[in-house]
Write a protein that holds these residues in place. Structure first.
Motif, mmCIF file in Angstrom:
data_model
loop_
_atom_site.group_PDB
_atom_site.id
_atom_site.type_symbol
_atom_site.label_atom_id
_atom_site.label_comp_id
_atom_site.label_asym_id
_atom_site.label_seq_id
_atom_site.Cartn_x
_atom_site.Cartn_y
_atom_site.Cartn_z
ATOM 1 N N HIS A 146 10.412 -0.344 3.441
ATOM 2 C CA HIS A 146 10.006 -1.097 4.124
ATOM 3 C C HIS A 146 8.559 0.452 4.715
ATOM 4 N N ALA A 150 5.815 -2.287 8.852
ATOM 5 C CA ALA A 150 6.327 -3.099 8.370
ATOM 6 C C ALA A 150 6.697 -3.810 9.532
ATOM 7 N N ARG A 182 1.491 1.073 5.505
ATOM 8 C CA ARG A 182 0.806 0.064 3.794
ATOM 9 C C ARG A 182 0.062 0.625 4.158
ATOM 10 N N VAL A 195 3.463 -4.100 1.784
ATOM 11 C CA VAL A 195 4.181 -3.038 3.182
ATOM 12 C C VAL A 195 5.756 -3.773 2.593
ATOM 13 N N HIS A 196 6.297 -4.256 1.948
ATOM 14 C CA HIS A 196 7.421 -4.477 1.500
ATOM 15 C C HIS A 196 7.770 -4.479 0.492
#
Length: 252
Positions: A146, A150, A182, A195-196
């Motif tokens: 992450h 996040a 991010r 983000v992930h």
């Protein structure tokens, strides 16, 4: 010297699993011997300046360190680093930059982000909460990452899906919160709003973990409270890699 393996990451012993010999090197600061893949190489440039070579590709003479940045800078301030380098390089006339620690950290960060970018282009890394959650519930996720910014709810949701997919509910397994936001991840991956992230290939997860482990060990980012004590379990990565006939690619 503390072994430059990061227990927080649960790194796998790839060389041992393959039955290969893992090259070892001696740390010039502590004198301890450890696998080269967990150390950082310092190269003596043609201009006589010591420079970090985290990928181990620079020509010429080199030496190795296996200590965190704070210990390196202490050794540099006390002259211990110079003495160790002089013995290892069989040289006296060289310059150690005052910001060597910062240069190493920058290279480790760049190498880790570049590795993620390569995996994204190779198709072993997926983005997006929905895609990751679906893959996680199917047991296809090998490593969950992450961005630093996040949301906690999003991280918790994906971690739960990961535990369900690996039949590991109640383990507390979580994804790892990286020390970059991010925007930095998006730039590294060439994607919008990264983000992930999730690695779906065991060998790819091992390659990424190798880079993240050295970066984490050198900087100690897991001690940052913002990371909330990330716990990455690489059992899936190790099991997946062990089941293949081909050797796991070396990370460096």
């Amino acid at each position: 010297m503390r072994t430059p393996r990061n227990d927080q990451l649960g790194r796998t012993d790839r060389a041992g699993r393959r039955g290969d010999h893992a090259p070892e090197r001696r740390c010039v600061v502590t004198g301890a011997v450890a696998p080269a893949e967990g150390l950082v190489r310092l190269a003596l440039g043609p201009d006589g300046v010591i420079a970090p070579d985290v990928l181990g590709k620079a020509p010429g003479r080199g030496a190795w360190i296996g200590v965190p940045r704070a210990e390196l800078e202490t050794a540099q301030a006390k002259g211990k680093l110079r003495g160790g380098l002089a013995r290892a390089l069989h040289a006296k006339d060289f310059t150690i930059p005052d910001d060597l620690g910062a240069r190493i950290e920058a290279q480790l960060r760049r190498a880790a982000l570049d590795r993620l970018g390569l995996e994204a282009r190779a198709g072993t890394l997926i983005l997006g909460s929905e895609r990751i959650e679906e893959a996680a519930r199917r047991g296809q996720v090998r490593l969950l990452l992450h961005a630093r910014d996040a949301g906690e709810d999003g991280r918790r949701k994906l971690a739960q899906a990961w535990r369900v997919g690996t039949d590991d509910e109640g383990s507390g397994r979580q994804g790892m919160v990286l020390p970059v936001d991010r925007d930095a991840l998006s730039m590294a991956l060439g994607r919008d709003n990264a983000v992930h992230l999730a690695l779906t290939d065991a060998r790819a997860a091992d390659r990424v973990l190798a880079h993240l482990s050295r970066w984490q060990f050198f900087t100690g980012w897991f001690r940052d409270a913002a990371n909330r004590g990330p716990d990455v379990d690489s059992r899936d990565a190790g099991a997946g890699a062990a089941s293949t006939d081909s050797a796991v690619s070396d990370a460096f």
